[in-house]
Design an enzyme around this catalytic site. Structure first.
Site, PDB file in Angstrom:
ATOM      1  N   ASP A 105       0.917  -1.322  -0.070  1.00  0.00           N
ATOM      2  CA  ASP A 105      -0.097  -0.060   0.056  1.00  0.00           C
ATOM      3  C   ASP A 105       0.886   1.135  -0.038  1.00  0.00           C
ATOM      4  O   ASP A 105       1.849   1.190   0.439  1.00  0.00           O
ATOM      5  CB  ASP A 105      -0.967   0.012   1.125  1.00  0.00           C
ATOM      6  CG  ASP A 105      -1.815  -1.189   1.503  1.00  0.00           C
ATOM      7  OD1 ASP A 105      -2.144  -1.782   0.477  1.00  0.00           O
ATOM      8  OD2 ASP A 105      -2.064  -1.159   2.582  1.00  0.00           O
TER       9      ASP A 105
HETATM   10  N1  URA Z   1      -1.179  -6.000   3.930  1.00  0.00           N
HETATM   11  C1  URA Z   1      -1.641  -4.804   3.893  1.00  0.00           C
HETATM   12  O1  URA Z   1      -2.773  -4.457   4.680  1.00  0.00           O
HETATM   13  N2  URA Z   1      -1.016  -3.833   3.128  1.00  0.00           N
HETATM   14  C2  URA Z   1       0.193  -4.066   2.601  1.00  0.00           C
HETATM   15  O2  URA Z   1       0.681  -3.025   1.857  1.00  0.00           O
HETATM   16  C3  URA Z   1       0.537  -5.302   2.492  1.00  0.00           C
HETATM   17  C4  URA Z   1      -0.241  -6.298   3.235  1.00  0.00           C
END
Ligand code: URA
Length: 249
Positions: A105
């Site tokens: 993310d």
């Molecule tokens: N899980 C998440 O919530 N975000 C990420 O970036 C990777 C795994």
């Protein structure tokens, strides 16, 4: 980069250097549609369309494998229509056109593999392959054992129940705590949604391992090339043939 045509043709495996020279003189070689008969002619194999007897030639691409320590505030993508920073901007000095393996993310930090080895990338991301990933999460509140049990059993998200995770408490302050969570799936915002679902919203999230690969001491925003052993282990894992491997942390 400009190179002599016969050198490019032999590097592409289309003919030996000597045979390539004969083919050039005989008029069997074209560059961007024009026949070239002069032996000293140079071309750029990355930009020019070079054909031998009508067949386009390609130089074998060398494979590049990188692990980036992604900072928050970067999109795991090659381009962002909204103009936000993208991870490729952090790869100054990397000539190969590498792409991210999976995603992190915008707000997540940590280990991101980038490669131009499409087969490996595809294989690592294939849902049938169980590659575990370890995250460090700072959550709001002091996490209780009941929540950990739920995470370890599987949490109901809108698209279904998650596979059991492994969770370790790390440290806590007055209002927050850190946990280490190992997951085996790659669902959208999985760790954030799992922790939110059990009552502990994520404040900070860092991925520290991907299968056998560990981030190690790569500084935030920097990258390193994988060693050939690391590449081999990842290939074995993606093919489902690796034994349990000790992760270097
Ligand atoms: N899980 C998440 O919530 N975000 C990420 O970036 C990777 C795994």
């Amino acid at each position: 980069m400009q190179e002599r045509l016969q050198k490019i043709i032999s590097a592409a495996g289309a003919a030996s250097r000597r045979k390539a020279e004969e083919l050039i003189v005989e008029g069997c070689v074209t560059v961007n549609g024009r026949i070239v008969r002069e032996l000293g002619t140079k071309a750029d194999p990355e930009k020019d369309a070079i054909k031998v007897s009508g067949k386009l030639i390609h130089l074998p691409q060398s494979k590049t494998y990188i692990v980036l320590n992604k900072p928050r505030g970067f999109i795991t993508s090659m381009k962002d229509p909204e103009g936000r920073p993208v991870v490729t901007e952090l790869l100054k000095g990397v000539k190969a056109r590498v792409v991210p393996v999976g995603r992190l993310d915008y707000d997540t930090e940590g280990l991101l593999i980038m490669t131009n080895d499409g087969d490996l990338a595809h294989s690592l991301m294939h849902p049938s392959h169980v590659i575990s990933k370890i995250y460090l999460a700072k959550v709001k509140g002091i996490i209780e054992d009941k929540a950990i049990e739920r995470l370890e059993k599987g949490v109901k998200l809108r698209e279904g129940v998650t596979a059991p995770a492994r969770v370790k408490k790390l440290k806590k302050s007055v209002a927050n705590s850190w946990v280490e969570i190992t997951v085996h799936e790659g669902r959208y915002r999985q760790v954030r949604r799992m922790l939110e679902e059990v009552g502990y919203p994520v404040i900070k999230l860092i991925r520290v391992t991907y299968g056998s690969l560990a981030l190690g001491n790569v500084p935030l925003g920097k990258y390193r090339h994988l060693t050939s052993d690391e590449v081999k282990l990842l290939k074995d894992e993606s093919a489902g043939i690796s034994k349990k491997v000790a992760v270097r942390r």
